[in-house]
Design an enzyme around this catalytic site. Sequence first.
Site, PDB file in Angstrom:
ATOM      1  CD  GLU A 323      -2.652  -1.238   2.589  1.00 20.26           C
ATOM      2  OE1 GLU A 323      -3.755  -1.798   2.543  1.00 20.26           O
ATOM      3  OE2 GLU A 323      -2.229  -0.675   3.622  1.00 20.26           O
ATOM      4  CB  CYS A 414      -8.222   1.706   8.106  1.00 23.22           C
ATOM      5  SG  CYS A 414      -7.575   1.117   6.525  1.00 23.22           S
TER       6      CYS A 414
END
Length: 668
Positions: A323, A414
Amino acid sequence: MKKLLFLLLAFGGTSASAQMNDYPIQPVAFTKVTLVDKFWNSRIEINRTVTIPASFDRCKTTGRIKNFEMAAEGKGKFCTVYAFDDTDIYKTIEGASYSLAVHPDKQLDAYLDSLIAIVGKAQEKDGYLYTYRTIDPLHPGGAAGPERWVKENEQSHELYCAGHMYEGAAAHFMATGKRNFLNIALKNADLLVATFGPGKRAVAPGHEIVEMGLVRLYRITGKKEYLDLAKFFIDQRGKKPYNKKSKNVWENGTYYQDDKPVINQEEAEGHAVRAMYLYSGMADVAALTGDKEYLAAIDKIWDNMVGKKMYVQGSIGAVGDGERFGDNYELPNTTAYNETCAAIGSVFWNQRMFLLHGDAKYIDVLEKVLYNGLISGVGLDGKSFFYTNAMQIQEHFNHPDIERERSGWFVCSCCPTNIARLIPSVPGYIYGQNGKDVFVNLFISGTGSMLVNKKSLQITQQNNYPWDGGLAFIINPASAMDMNFKIRIPGWAQNQAVPSDLYSYQQPLNKKVVIKLNGQPVDYQIEKGYAVISKKWKKGDKVEMLLPMDVQRVVASDKLPNDAGRIALQRGPLMYAAEWKDNGGLASNIIIPKDAVFTSQFDAGLLNGVTVLKADVKAINIDADKQSISTETKTLTAIPYYAWANRGKGEMMVWFPEQVKYVDIISQ
């Protein structure tokens, strides 16, 4: 009075402790801004009535709340997947608190108190709060390690959980004046102060945000130990003996922004969300301490990100493996990752860079992210989300990192909870102030209230942005006042697709932005991207600005080979995409010739109301015999990028070829 000072400080006012150093420019708190804006009001209301309740419900049904209940009892087994799942509750409390601050709700207020009570019971006597360990401290999950903090710089996320707790607790205190959550956070922060620091335990937090959270608590309490600890954590980076010669981002430390001391870092690197939180924390500490080495470092890093590592719609974090940021100019379209949390972090950081420097280029990036690669992360229904934000979806190409449709929740959730806390705070990004300088950064209808040299001032915006470029500002001081009124002239209205040479307009836009004062054109000076009008202002003075809303063809630097020979479409602050639904079931077969002429039209019945772009283009079709291809003229319909994937699953494209150079043949 003390409580009132705290509230003013926490929502973006002057420090109650009269700190010598702080951001030169202060934001006007979102609680001081009342919106009547069609574009943002609906999103904030959906966030309040749909996103936040759905988030709390999913925290319950997935076991996130149960983890706290088991931690309080000291028995059971951690029942969710990730060690940082506590943070989803903290972030949702933060978003709910922001909503409470402007929309009182007794039922929500009471629910937050009940949830905070559950959180408080899970806290250990010395202040430690981390359900992943506390449920069964003798047999914690593998991410935690055998003792507290021993895996913090890897995957335990103990300090990450603390940071989000501090952010949520500060928001709740500021919204309600209650100390129930704040006291939990302060007890935990005091434990950190006792545990970490010079001569004590040292660690570079594996996932940053505790630094930002500690600064929030410092601003509320004036306790300098919190600020000192935030700086201590930042300064620990670059001290772990990673294998600096390895190209593996975890082995060499770049994934954690830990390969070298922060003051020596020059590139945006590693996990993109961690990076944004680190750079935001560095900006906070630099503002409060005057650390010029921090400033020099984040200036260089910002230039690197915007000049070499940002997608055309503002997204960052191109590489799915980790990521993370890739190498310079590594911005593939087919596998673009672009986590929603990274876009949110970019907004945090760019706002801070503006507060430090007063330059409109940071708001140009903030606006691009906000209106494109950030709100694309939440569906128009307020309860479906993207974790990643694709740059293209093709029928024949599937990749495990690329989401083709929205989800109601994720195992690692998240992003939805981060959306819940960001959306209600948007009004706080509209204005900034420094003495008699008043900055207008975002064009959102409503009224902002502030004090300028101890005199009250109201600014009322009237517009239909981002669909229309006509902007009006009504200035209402309590009495005549001297003021430097600074209106951002967006870079996109000045021949600048982004504030770097990474993307540019194919054809220059040679239109001067006209500004009128009380109906008469005014000559204005531009300072750091702001049109400055200085005078003694009186009640009812009206400023008007007309921004050109031409459709622009955006081209990429020749250092981005994936975009060679292609164009992207921009109108105002919005990037556009073609989606299968409007274009005969396909979007990857579209060619936009150089002579294509675009028209724009607002469609109130489409996607909650959007301006669509249309043009006659070419489309490549596979003939019925499956052995030949042909082209046809068709009408392209393009929608704002943020609105894609709200009508089912299918193709989507942002970059379009202008001509055919070769054809890849794929057989199945």
